[in-house]
Design an enzyme around this catalytic site. Structure first.
Site, PDB file in Angstrom:
ATOM      1  N   CYS A 128       0.836  -1.207   0.000  1.00 12.77           N
ATOM      2  CA  CYS A 128       0.000   0.000   0.000  1.00 12.77           C
ATOM      3  C   CYS A 128       0.875   1.264   0.000  1.00 12.77           C
ATOM      4  O   CYS A 128       1.988   1.249  -0.545  1.00 12.77           O
ATOM      5  CB  CYS A 128      -0.982  -0.027   1.165  1.00 12.77           C
ATOM      6  SG  CYS A 128      -2.336   1.159   0.991  1.00 12.77           S
ATOM      7  N   ASP A 197      -3.846   1.045   9.902  1.00 13.32           N
ATOM      8  CA  ASP A 197      -5.076   1.812  10.067  1.00 13.32           C
ATOM      9  C   ASP A 197      -5.558   1.702  11.508  1.00 13.32           C
ATOM     10  O   ASP A 197      -6.086   2.663  12.058  1.00 13.32           O
ATOM     11  CB  ASP A 197      -6.157   1.343   9.095  1.00 13.32           C
ATOM     12  CG  ASP A 197      -5.974   2.043   7.761  1.00 13.32           C
ATOM     13  OD1 ASP A 197      -5.139   1.586   6.966  1.00 13.32           O
ATOM     14  OD2 ASP A 197      -6.619   3.090   7.550  1.00 13.32           O
TER      15      ASP A 197
HETATM   16  C1  RUB Z   1      -4.097   3.052   3.434  1.00 13.78           C
HETATM   17  C2  RUB Z   1      -3.379   2.065   4.289  1.00 13.78           C
HETATM   18  C3  RUB Z   1      -2.117   2.540   4.976  1.00 13.78           C
HETATM   19  C4  RUB Z   1      -2.481   3.084   6.359  1.00 13.78           C
HETATM   20  C5  RUB Z   1      -1.310   3.822   7.006  1.00 13.78           C
HETATM   21  O1  RUB Z   1      -5.378   2.609   3.042  1.00 13.78           O
HETATM   22  O2  RUB Z   1      -3.807   0.950   4.484  1.00 13.78           O
HETATM   23  O3  RUB Z   1      -1.218   1.485   5.141  1.00 13.78           O
HETATM   24  O4  RUB Z   1      -3.578   3.955   6.277  1.00 13.78           O
HETATM   25  O5  RUB Z   1      -0.988   4.968   6.263  1.00 13.78           O
HETATM   26  P1  RUB Z   1      -6.264   3.588   2.101  1.00 13.78           P
HETATM   27  P2  RUB Z   1      -0.211   6.215   6.929  1.00 13.78           P
HETATM   28  O6  RUB Z   1      -5.462   3.872   0.877  1.00 13.78           O
HETATM   29  O7  RUB Z   1      -7.501   2.771   1.835  1.00 13.78           O
HETATM   30  O8  RUB Z   1      -6.575   4.835   2.901  1.00 13.78           O
HETATM   31  O9  RUB Z   1       1.035   5.642   7.522  1.00 13.78           O
HETATM   32  O10 RUB Z   1       0.062   7.141   5.777  1.00 13.78           O
HETATM   33  O11 RUB Z   1      -1.110   6.803   7.955  1.00 13.78           O
END
Ligand code: RUB
Length: 309
Positions: A128, A197
């Site tokens: 991701c 998340d």
């Molecule tokens: C994003 C996702 C990321 C976390 C952490 O999912 O799974 O790994 O949100 O991100 P989506 P961060 O694209 O569905 O929002 O470290 O930037 O908070």
């Protein structure tokens, strides 16, 4: 209603459609929209101020169900206090600005703490697009470690393409793979680094769909699995036994021009749960902890207490 919700609705729409995405960004954007809404409120009634800010908070909260960063961030801002609208506004704005500032600083600190676990010559696999995970990778690279990254596409929304673009700009050698190639490359990987998340009270991780499969694969291959998570990604509600809601998104994301079929449906969960047994370490801004210590973070860092839940 007398007050314009335009800015709040605009941010809410951007979060729902994923124009604003990633748990950290979502939290900061929601807090900023709430703060700007409060600043534009033209009322001298504290009761009205409270009701209006609560209404705005509720709209923002409904945008995406899984990321606890959203509810933790909004809760922190809504803990404002004041005897009149002026002092209430001041307190709300301070809370919001503090959150944004601490959240950005946390990403930096996680980068520094996590980079201690990355060795010269390591190959890192990421999934991701996580700012916290990328911070660890970037900090390791800046420290002069010779690292290589393997990034998954992360279907159906291809956040992996954002990740490889960012890694390219950082000057880091990167290979993009389809999600299903993880098993084929895992023996070349020294450490998996992903964002979060939600972290539950027992240290399990909720992150982009596919994370659990990668963790299982890493476990079988004896490859370390590291999570990068700011403390506001930990969920107080899970202490009350609540399960984390997993967002189901549109079938269109998976199969845009799907021909009509009678017996086929598409299931599109956006996140999955990785059991804590598959996680070696969680890097937070308060330190690198084993998943079993998640309860302590929720109690001590989030100032959680029963009454609030
Ligand atoms: C994003 C996702 C990321 C976390 C952490 O999912 O799974 O790994 O949100 O991100 P989506 P961060 O694209 O569905 O929002 O470290 O930037 O908070």
């Amino acid at each position: 209603m007398t007050h314009s919700m335009e800015g709040v609705l605009d941010t809410a729409e951007k979060i729902s459609s994923m124009e604003i995405r990633g748990a950290g960004y979502i939290g900061r954007a929601a807090v900023e929209a709430l703060r700007d809404f409060a600043l534009r409120l033209d009322t001298s009634s504290l009761e009205e101020f409270n009701a209006e800010t609560r209404r705005a908070a509720e709209i923002l909260l409904k945008t995406r169900p899984t990321a606890v960063s959203l509810s933790n961030a909004i809760k922190m801002v809504m803990r404002y206090r004041g005897e009149d609208t002026e002092s209430a506004l001041r307190s709300l704005v301070t809370n919001a600005n503090d959150f944004v500032e601490r959240s950005l600083k946390a990403v930096e600190q996680i980068g520094m703490i996590g980079s201690h676990r990355i060795r010269d010559g390591d190959t890192i696999l990421t999934h991701c697009n996580s700012m916290a995970a990328l911070s660890i990778i970037e900090t390791s690279h800046r420290a002069g470690k010779d690292i290589k990254v393997i990034a998954t596409e992360s279907r159906p929304r291809y956040q992996g393409r954002l990740t490889v673009k960012m890694l390219d700009q950082m000057g880091i050698k990167t290979e993009l793979i389809v999600d299903s190639a993880v098993r084929s490359v895992i023996n070349e990987v020294d450490v998996v680094v992903v964002g979060a998340d939600v972290i539950t009270v027992n240290g399990s991780l909720v992150n982009k769909i596919g994370t659990a499969q990668i963790a299982l694969c890493a476990h079988e291959a004896r490859t370390s699995f590291m999570v990068a998570a700011e403390t506001y990604k930990f969920s107080p509600d899970t202490i009350m036994g609540e399960l984390v809601p997993i967002e189901m998104r549109s079938s269109q994301e998976v199969y845009p021009d799907m021909p009509e079929m009678v017996n086929v449906t598409v299931r599109n969960p956006a996140f999955d749960v990785t059991p804590h047994q598959y996680i070696d370490i969680i890097c937070t801004e308060a330190g690198a902890i084993p998943p079993e210590m998640s309860y302590v973070i929720i109690k001590e860092k989030l100032g959680w207490d029963l009454e609030e839940s």
